[in-house]
Design an enzyme around this catalytic site. Structure first.
Site, PDB file in Angstrom:
ATOM      1  N   GLY A  89       0.998  -2.172   4.038  1.00 40.60           N
ATOM      2  CA  GLY A  89       1.558  -0.831   3.957  1.00 40.60           C
ATOM      3  C   GLY A  89       2.711  -0.652   4.913  1.00 40.60           C
ATOM      4  O   GLY A  89       3.883  -0.733   4.530  1.00 40.60           O
TER       5      GLY A  89
ATOM      6  N   SER B 191       0.847  -1.191   0.000  1.00 38.34           N
ATOM      7  CA  SER B 191       0.000   0.000   0.000  1.00 38.34           C
ATOM      8  C   SER B 191       0.880   1.238   0.000  1.00 38.34           C
ATOM      9  O   SER B 191       1.641   1.482   0.941  1.00 38.34           O
ATOM     10  CB  SER B 191      -0.908   0.021   1.234  1.00 38.34           C
ATOM     11  OG  SER B 191      -1.443   1.320   1.360  1.00 38.34           O
TER      12      SER B 191
ATOM     13  N   GLY C 180      -9.579   3.674   6.411  1.00 42.00           N
ATOM     14  CA  GLY C 180      -9.344   5.086   6.696  1.00 42.00           C
ATOM     15  C   GLY C 180      -7.917   5.430   7.078  1.00 42.00           C
ATOM     16  O   GLY C 180      -7.477   6.542   6.830  1.00 42.00           O
ATOM     17  N   PHE C 181      -7.217   4.480   7.677  1.00 43.80           N
ATOM     18  CA  PHE C 181      -5.860   4.784   8.152  1.00 43.80           C
ATOM     19  C   PHE C 181      -4.952   3.572   7.999  1.00 43.80           C
ATOM     20  O   PHE C 181      -5.391   2.437   8.203  1.00 43.80           O
ATOM     21  CB  PHE C 181      -5.881   5.196   9.628  1.00 43.80           C
ATOM     22  CG  PHE C 181      -6.692   6.448   9.864  1.00 43.80           C
ATOM     23  CD1 PHE C 181      -6.096   7.703   9.780  1.00 43.80           C
ATOM     24  CD2 PHE C 181      -8.050   6.370  10.118  1.00 43.80           C
ATOM     25  CE1 PHE C 181      -6.854   8.863   9.970  1.00 43.80           C
ATOM     26  CE2 PHE C 181      -8.818   7.521  10.305  1.00 43.80           C
ATOM     27  CZ  PHE C 181      -8.213   8.770  10.231  1.00 43.80           C
TER      28      PHE C 181
ATOM     29  N   MET D 221      -8.883   8.253  -0.539  1.00 40.19           N
ATOM     30  CA  MET D 221      -9.806   8.635   0.542  1.00 40.19           C
ATOM     31  C   MET D 221     -10.249  10.074   0.342  1.00 40.19           C
ATOM     32  O   MET D 221      -9.415  10.939   0.035  1.00 40.19           O
ATOM     33  CB  MET D 221      -9.100   8.532   1.894  1.00 40.19           C
ATOM     34  CG  MET D 221      -8.494   7.169   2.167  1.00 40.19           C
ATOM     35  SD  MET D 221      -7.609   7.205   3.726  1.00 40.19           S
ATOM     36  CE  MET D 221      -6.861   5.569   3.732  1.00 40.19           C
TER      37      MET D 221
ATOM     38  N   ASP E 190      -4.685   3.692  -2.207  1.00 37.13           N
ATOM     39  CA  ASP E 190      -5.834   4.017  -1.364  1.00 37.13           C
ATOM     40  C   ASP E 190      -6.293   5.448  -1.617  1.00 37.13           C
ATOM     41  O   ASP E 190      -5.562   6.393  -1.328  1.00 37.13           O
ATOM     42  CB  ASP E 190      -5.432   3.884   0.114  1.00 37.13           C
ATOM     43  CG  ASP E 190      -5.211   2.443   0.510  1.00 37.13           C
ATOM     44  OD1 ASP E 190      -6.150   1.638   0.362  1.00 37.13           O
ATOM     45  OD2 ASP E 190      -4.092   2.115   0.958  1.00 37.13           O
TER      46      ASP E 190
ATOM     47  N   GLY F 225      -1.501   1.490   9.372  1.00 38.58           N
ATOM     48  CA  GLY F 225      -0.846   1.274  10.661  1.00 38.58           C
ATOM     49  C   GLY F 225      -1.744   0.820  11.792  1.00 38.58           C
ATOM     50  O   GLY F 225      -1.358   0.914  12.955  1.00 38.58           O
TER      51      GLY F 225
ATOM     52  N   HIS G 205      -8.091   1.168  -4.518  1.00 35.99           N
ATOM     53  CA  HIS G 205      -9.104   0.945  -3.484  1.00 35.99           C
ATOM     54  C   HIS G 205      -9.752   2.287  -3.180  1.00 35.99           C
ATOM     55  O   HIS G 205      -9.144   3.133  -2.531  1.00 35.99           O
ATOM     56  CB  HIS G 205      -8.388   0.344  -2.251  1.00 35.99           C
ATOM     57  CG  HIS G 205      -9.237   0.255  -1.022  1.00 35.99           C
ATOM     58  ND1 HIS G 205      -8.689   0.000   0.226  1.00 35.99           N
ATOM     59  CD2 HIS G 205     -10.573   0.363  -0.827  1.00 35.99           C
ATOM     60  CE1 HIS G 205      -9.657  -0.039   1.131  1.00 35.99           C
ATOM     61  NE2 HIS G 205     -10.810   0.187   0.518  1.00 35.99           N
TER      62      HIS G 205
ATOM     63  N   MET H   8     -12.108   4.741  -1.302  1.00 34.81           N
ATOM     64  CA  MET H   8     -12.847   4.980  -0.056  1.00 34.81           C
ATOM     65  C   MET H   8     -13.477   6.348  -0.211  1.00 34.81           C
ATOM     66  O   MET H   8     -13.113   7.314   0.465  1.00 34.81           O
ATOM     67  CB  MET H   8     -11.893   4.927   1.140  1.00 34.81           C
ATOM     68  CG  MET H   8     -11.481   3.500   1.486  1.00 34.81           C
ATOM     69  SD  MET H   8      -9.984   3.449   2.489  1.00 34.81           S
ATOM     70  CE  MET H   8      -8.771   3.354   1.179  1.00 34.81           C
TER      71      MET H   8
ATOM     72  N   HIS I  84      -0.989  -1.187  -4.487  1.00 34.27           N
ATOM     73  CA  HIS I  84      -2.278  -0.922  -3.852  1.00 34.27           C
ATOM     74  C   HIS I  84      -2.359   0.578  -3.569  1.00 34.27           C
ATOM     75  O   HIS I  84      -1.537   1.131  -2.833  1.00 34.27           O
ATOM     76  CB  HIS I  84      -2.418  -1.734  -2.561  1.00 34.27           C
ATOM     77  CG  HIS I  84      -3.760  -1.583  -1.904  1.00 34.27           C
ATOM     78  ND1 HIS I  84      -4.853  -2.342  -2.262  1.00 34.27           N
ATOM     79  CD2 HIS I  84      -4.186  -0.761  -0.934  1.00 34.27           C
ATOM     80  CE1 HIS I  84      -5.889  -1.987  -1.528  1.00 34.27           C
ATOM     81  NE2 HIS I  84      -5.518  -1.019  -0.700  1.00 34.27           N
TER      82      HIS I  84
ATOM     83  N   ASP J  99      -6.883  -6.592   3.527  1.00 38.73           N
ATOM     84  CA  ASP J  99      -6.280  -5.261   3.615  1.00 38.73           C
ATOM     85  C   ASP J  99      -6.342  -4.726   5.045  1.00 38.73           C
ATOM     86  O   ASP J  99      -7.435  -4.497   5.573  1.00 38.73           O
ATOM     87  CB  ASP J  99      -7.038  -4.331   2.653  1.00 38.73           C
ATOM     88  CG  ASP J  99      -6.435  -2.936   2.561  1.00 38.73           C
ATOM     89  OD1 ASP J  99      -5.360  -2.715   3.145  1.00 38.73           O
ATOM     90  OD2 ASP J  99      -7.048  -2.088   1.899  1.00 38.73           O
ATOM     91  N   GLY J 100      -5.173  -4.510   5.640  1.00 36.01           N
ATOM     92  CA  GLY J 100      -5.098  -3.857   6.948  1.00 36.01           C
ATOM     93  C   GLY J 100      -4.365  -4.691   7.982  1.00 36.01           C
ATOM     94  O   GLY J 100      -4.773  -5.800   8.308  1.00 36.01           O
ATOM     95  N   GLY J 101      -3.248  -4.162   8.453  1.00 37.82           N
ATOM     96  CA  GLY J 101      -2.514  -4.844   9.519  1.00 37.82           C
ATOM     97  C   GLY J 101      -1.871  -6.163   9.105  1.00 37.82           C
ATOM     98  O   GLY J 101      -1.530  -6.988   9.948  1.00 37.82           O
TER      99      GLY J 101
ATOM    100  N   MET K 185     -11.724  -6.010   4.547  1.00 39.62           N
ATOM    101  CA  MET K 185     -10.907  -5.147   5.397  1.00 39.62           C
ATOM    102  C   MET K 185     -10.635  -5.882   6.714  1.00 39.62           C
ATOM    103  O   MET K 185     -11.558  -6.423   7.331  1.00 39.62           O
ATOM    104  CB  MET K 185     -11.630  -3.828   5.703  1.00 39.62           C
ATOM    105  CG  MET K 185     -11.837  -2.905   4.498  1.00 39.62           C
ATOM    106  SD  MET K 185     -10.341  -2.488   3.585  1.00 39.62           S
ATOM    107  CE  MET K 185      -9.331  -1.708   4.865  1.00 39.62           C
TER     108      MET K 185
HETATM  109  C1  DX5 Z   1      -6.668   1.439   5.113  1.00 37.43           C
HETATM  110  C2  DX5 Z   1      -6.130   1.122   3.736  1.00 37.43           C
HETATM  111  C3  DX5 Z   1      -5.028   0.152   3.731  1.00 37.43           C
HETATM  112  C4  DX5 Z   1      -3.803   0.600   4.482  1.00 37.43           C
HETATM  113  C5  DX5 Z   1      -3.012  -0.605   4.877  1.00 37.43           C
HETATM  114  O1  DX5 Z   1      -7.824   2.180   4.977  1.00 37.43           O
HETATM  115  O2  DX5 Z   1      -7.158   0.569   2.920  1.00 37.43           O
HETATM  116  O3  DX5 Z   1      -4.687  -0.232   2.401  1.00 37.43           O
HETATM  117  O4  DX5 Z   1      -3.012   1.480   3.762  1.00 37.43           O
HETATM  118  O5  DX5 Z   1      -1.978  -0.197   5.693  1.00 37.43           O
HETATM  119  P1  DX5 Z   1      -1.344  -1.137   6.821  1.00 37.43           P
HETATM  120  O6  DX5 Z   1      -0.771  -2.326   6.111  1.00 37.43           O
HETATM  121  O7  DX5 Z   1      -0.354  -0.250   7.447  1.00 37.43           O
HETATM  122  O8  DX5 Z   1      -2.475  -1.558   7.735  1.00 37.43           O
HETATM  123 ZN    ZN Z   2      -6.572  -0.276   0.977  1.00 32.76          ZN
END
Ligand code: DX5
Ligand code: ZN
Length: 213
Positions: A195, A7, A140-141, A35, A33, A143, A64, A66, A31, A173-175, A135
């Site tokens: 990411g 990401s 939204g964020f 937003m 994002d 980390g 992606h 959002m 990837h 996607d996420g963590g 997800m």
């Molecule tokens: C969150 C994004 C993710 C994010 C993943 O809203 O959709 O793609 O950037 O970041 P990490 O891998 O740090 O959770």
């Molecule tokens: Zn994403």
């Protein structure tokens, strides 16, 4: 074989070319994002950054969205050369139409749901999707901490995809990090977004290799 999609939200925007090269040389997809500060309480980046990445990307771009009204921007992402375009199921009144429109442009179409939305809500649309993004944090964020429920959600969705005899891919996607990657793949994930795990590390190439298991 699992695909790794770093990401770019976690990239170093003062040295973006370096991080694009990392993906070109080591990963499978970009990837990206997008937003809008309305659908999610954060604003990321828009067309100028996507176009700059597109100009040197040697791997397909997985965008992606959002944002509210994702259907308004389908043609524009297609023109930039995006390969995969996804939006959140609850971001539009007409998800089926938007999925069909994405496919008409030649892009792969994806639907995304947050962790609190039942996977069953995707079932009526699966035949219109090339992939689903589950997800594993709230969109939204970057980390955030991975939500453990995700393994069961992947298994449930995978069983329904098989029952409908479809070949929809599951992206998570996420963590995502080396500690959970192989469990996600075992559960049925075929694309992993990461990411912070990749770009906040001292050795992104090594992290990408270990995400492959
Ligand atoms: C969150 C994004 C993710 C994010 C993943 O809203 O959709 O793609 O950037 O970041 P990490 O891998 O740090 O959770
Ligand atoms: Zn994403």
């Amino acid at each position: 074989m699992v695909k790794i999609a770093p990401s770019m939200l976690a990239a170093d925007f003062l040295h973006l070319e370096k991080d694009v090269k990392t993906v070109n040389e080591n990963a499978d997809l970009f990837h990206l994002d997008i937003m809008d500060g309305v659908f999610v309480p954060n604003i990321s980046y828009g067309f100028p950054v996507v176009e700059a990445i597109a100009s040197i990307a040697q791997k397909p771009m997985d965008v992606h969205l959002m944002i509210v009204h994702p259907e308004k921007y389908i043609e524009r992402f297609a023109r930039i050369g995006v390969s995969m375009l996804s939006f959140h199921l609850n971001a539009t009144d007409k998800p089926a139409q938007a999925l069909l429109h994405i496919r008409e442009t030649g892009m792969k179409a994806g639907l995304v749901i947050n962790p609190d939305m039942p996977v069953e809500s995707l079932y009526p649309y699966l035949h219109l999707c090339d992939y689903i993004i589950l997800m594993s944090v709230y969109a939204g964020f970057g980390g955030q901490k991975f939500i453990e429920d995700t393994y069961d959600r992947i298994r449930t969705l995978k069983a329904e995809i098989d029952r409908q005899e479809l070949s929809v891919k599951i992206e998570v996607d996420g963590g995502v990090c080396p500690a959970n990657a192989s469990l996600l793949v075992e559960a049925g994930a075929e694309i992993l977004v990461a990411g912070s795990a990749v770009f906040k590390s001292d050795d992104p190439a090594e992290v990408i290799a270990s995400l492959r298991g």
